[in-house]
Design an enzyme around this catalytic site. Structure first.
Site, short mmCIF file in Angstrom:
data_model
loop_
_atom_site.label_atom_id
_atom_site.label_comp_id
_atom_site.label_asym_id
_atom_site.label_seq_id
_atom_site.Cartn_x
_atom_site.Cartn_y
_atom_site.Cartn_z
N PRO A 46 0.61 -1.25 -0.07
CA PRO A 46 -0.05 0.06 0.01
C PRO A 46 0.95 1.31 0.00
O PRO A 46 1.81 1.26 0.57
CB PRO A 46 -0.88 -0.17 1.18
CG PRO A 46 -0.17 -1.06 2.36
CD PRO A 46 0.40 -2.13 1.07
N ASN A 47 0.38 2.10 -0.87
CA ASN A 47 0.78 3.59 -0.99
C ASN A 47 2.28 3.82 -1.53
O ASN A 47 2.60 4.81 -1.93
CB ASN A 47 1.01 4.36 0.29
CG ASN A 47 -0.30 4.44 1.39
OD1 ASN A 47 -1.26 4.89 0.69
ND2 ASN A 47 -0.27 3.61 2.58
N ARG A 70 4.89 11.11 -2.48
CA ARG A 70 4.79 10.72 -1.05
C ARG A 70 6.05 10.84 -0.17
O ARG A 70 6.88 10.47 -0.62
CB ARG A 70 4.30 9.28 -1.14
CG ARG A 70 4.39 8.75 0.21
CD ARG A 70 4.27 7.20 0.08
NE ARG A 70 4.04 6.81 1.39
CZ ARG A 70 4.57 5.26 1.74
NH1 ARG A 70 4.93 4.49 1.01
NH2 ARG A 70 4.22 5.05 3.10
N TYR A 123 11.43 8.91 0.80
CA TYR A 123 11.14 7.71 -0.15
C TYR A 123 11.89 8.25 -1.48
O TYR A 123 12.22 7.41 -2.22
CB TYR A 123 9.88 7.24 -0.56
CG TYR A 123 9.31 6.69 1.12
CD1 TYR A 123 9.68 5.56 1.53
CD2 TYR A 123 8.00 7.49 1.65
CE1 TYR A 123 9.25 5.06 2.49
CE2 TYR A 123 7.49 7.03 2.64
CZ TYR A 123 8.26 5.81 3.28
OH TYR A 123 7.58 5.01 4.32
N ASN A 139 8.01 -5.58 -1.26
CA ASN A 139 7.69 -4.57 -0.09
C ASN A 139 6.49 -4.65 0.37
O ASN A 139 5.47 -3.93 -0.34
CB ASN A 139 8.26 -3.08 -0.86
CG ASN A 139 8.34 -2.10 0.18
OD1 ASN A 139 8.03 -2.41 1.21
ND2 ASN A 139 8.93 -0.85 -0.51
N ALA A 163 3.27 -0.72 4.92
CA ALA A 163 2.85 -0.73 6.02
C ALA A 163 2.53 -2.23 6.61
O ALA A 163 2.32 -2.51 7.79
CB ALA A 163 1.71 0.25 6.35
N HIS A 179 4.62 -4.32 8.92
CA HIS A 179 4.61 -4.27 10.54
C HIS A 179 3.02 -4.79 11.39
O HIS A 179 3.21 -4.93 12.40
CB HIS A 179 4.62 -2.89 10.94
CG HIS A 179 5.61 -2.08 10.21
ND1 HIS A 179 6.86 -2.46 10.12
CD2 HIS A 179 5.35 -1.25 9.29
CE1 HIS A 179 7.35 -1.74 9.11
NE2 HIS A 179 6.74 -0.95 8.46
N ASP A 201 1.65 -15.46 6.59
CA ASP A 201 1.35 -16.84 6.44
C ASP A 201 1.30 -17.21 4.98
O ASP A 201 1.70 -18.26 4.50
CB ASP A 201 -0.18 -17.17 6.98
CG ASP A 201 0.10 -17.04 8.68
OD1 ASP A 201 1.10 -17.18 9.11
OD2 ASP A 201 -1.44 -16.84 9.15
N GLU A 249 12.68 -9.58 1.03
CA GLU A 249 11.85 -8.37 1.54
C GLU A 249 12.75 -7.12 1.39
O GLU A 249 13.80 -7.12 1.88
CB GLU A 249 11.28 -8.46 2.93
CG GLU A 249 10.56 -7.11 3.52
CD GLU A 249 9.84 -7.61 4.99
OE1 GLU A 249 9.51 -8.63 5.07
OE2 GLU A 249 10.01 -6.77 5.78
N HIS A 264 12.81 -2.50 1.82
CA HIS A 264 12.20 -1.62 2.24
C HIS A 264 13.20 -0.44 1.66
O HIS A 264 14.38 -0.37 1.78
CB HIS A 264 12.21 -1.39 3.73
CG HIS A 264 11.26 -2.38 4.20
ND1 HIS A 264 9.77 -2.34 4.24
CD2 HIS A 264 11.54 -3.74 4.71
CE1 HIS A 264 9.06 -3.41 4.64
NE2 HIS A 264 10.18 -4.16 5.03
N ILE A 265 12.39 0.76 1.18
CA ILE A 265 13.29 1.91 0.70
C ILE A 265 14.05 2.72 1.71
O ILE A 265 15.40 2.89 1.59
CB ILE A 265 12.16 2.83 0.03
CG1 ILE A 265 11.76 2.01 -1.50
CG2 ILE A 265 13.13 4.10 -0.61
CD1 ILE A 265 10.37 2.69 -2.03
N SER A 266 13.14 2.84 2.88
CA SER A 266 13.78 3.69 3.92
C SER A 266 14.43 2.59 5.02
O SER A 266 14.04 1.21 4.69
CB SER A 266 12.73 4.44 4.59
OG SER A 266 11.92 3.65 5.10
N ARG A 316 13.36 4.40 12.01
CA ARG A 316 12.29 5.11 11.93
C ARG A 316 11.63 5.02 13.29
O ARG A 316 12.13 4.37 14.39
CB ARG A 316 11.30 4.70 10.90
CG ARG A 316 12.36 5.13 9.64
CD ARG A 316 11.53 5.20 8.22
NE ARG A 316 10.36 5.92 8.12
CZ ARG A 316 9.43 5.72 7.39
NH1 ARG A 316 9.29 4.89 6.56
NH2 ARG A 316 8.64 6.81 7.47
C1 DQA Z 1 8.36 0.79 3.85
C2 DQA Z 1 8.35 1.23 5.21
C3 DQA Z 1 7.04 1.12 5.84
O1 DQA Z 1 7.11 1.26 7.13
C4 DQA Z 1 6.23 2.16 5.11
O2 DQA Z 1 4.64 1.75 5.62
C5 DQA Z 1 6.07 2.08 3.72
C6 DQA Z 1 7.17 1.79 3.10
C7 DQA Z 1 9.73 1.41 2.84
O3 DQA Z 1 9.71 0.83 1.81
O4 DQA Z 1 10.69 2.00 3.30
O5 DQA Z 1 4.88 2.26 3.13
O6 DQA Z 1 8.18 -0.28 3.26
#
Ligand code: DQA
Length: 168
Positions: free
Chosen positions: A9-10, A17, A22, A73, A76, A79, A86, A97, A99-101, A106
């Site tokens: 998502p997002n 964003r 990011y 990725n 959110a 978490h 599963d 997996e 993550h950009i950040s 964080r």
């Molecule tokens: C994220 C980190 C997550 O905490 C966040 O909710 C995201 C992006 C990252 O790529 O850094 O949407 O997965």
């Protein structure tokens, strides 16, 4: 070799964003770069993004028997989603997996990844370059698995051909 790239998502909002976290690249730009390096190495990528947990789970389930690995990725859902963890465990494919950040730099609630328990490894904090690192790691793991399977098959056929026949 076929790899599913699954974006949570997002991530469709990348480029607009929280650019201080990011960066300026859009998801399409990230995918175009990934596609370019993958095709040079004979790797086929299947891209998918959804803001819905159930759609992500359906996509993961479809990966069984259709792709060799998953680059994900979960955003959110990283978490919160036992269901995505599963699904990843159910299909049991090599999974990286990304993550950009750097989630460990964080807020506290981002410092725990539920989905990581279902992944082969995690890359976090390298910006969009993390997807490239993830792809390199994943292709390496998949090649190692294929190499080990080929060696095991060769061993079995050697054993079978060495077995005495009834005439002997
Ligand atoms: C994220 C980190 C997550 O905490 C966040 O909710 C995201 C992006 C990252 O790529 O850094 O949407 O997965």
């Amino acid at each position: 070799m076929k790899i599913a790239v699954i974006q949570g998502p997002n991530l469709n909002m990348l480029g607009m964003r929280e650019r201080h976290i990011y960066g300026p690249m859009t998801l399409d730009q990230i995918h175009a770069q990934l596609e370019a390096s993958a095709s040079q190495n004979g790797i086929e990528l299947e891209f998918f993004q959804s803001n819905l947990e159930g759609e992500i789970i359906d996509r993961i389930q479809e990966c069984m028997g259709t792709v060799n690995g998953i680059l994900i990725n979960p955003a959110a859902y990283t978490h919160t989603s036992i269901a995505i963890a599963d699904a990843l465990k159910a299909v049991a494919l090599p999974t990286v997996e990304v993550h950009i950040s750097n989630i460990y730099h964080r807020e506290e609630f981002r410092q725990k990844s539920i989905t990581a328990s279902a992944s082969t490894g995690v890359i976090t904090g390298f910006g969009p370059f993390g997807y490239h690192l993830g792809l390199i790691a994943l292709t390496q793991i998949i090649s190692e698995i294929h190499g080990a399977q080929a060696a095991a098959n060769a061993q079995t056929s050697e054993e079978v051909s060495a077995e005495p026949t009834e005439q002997e």
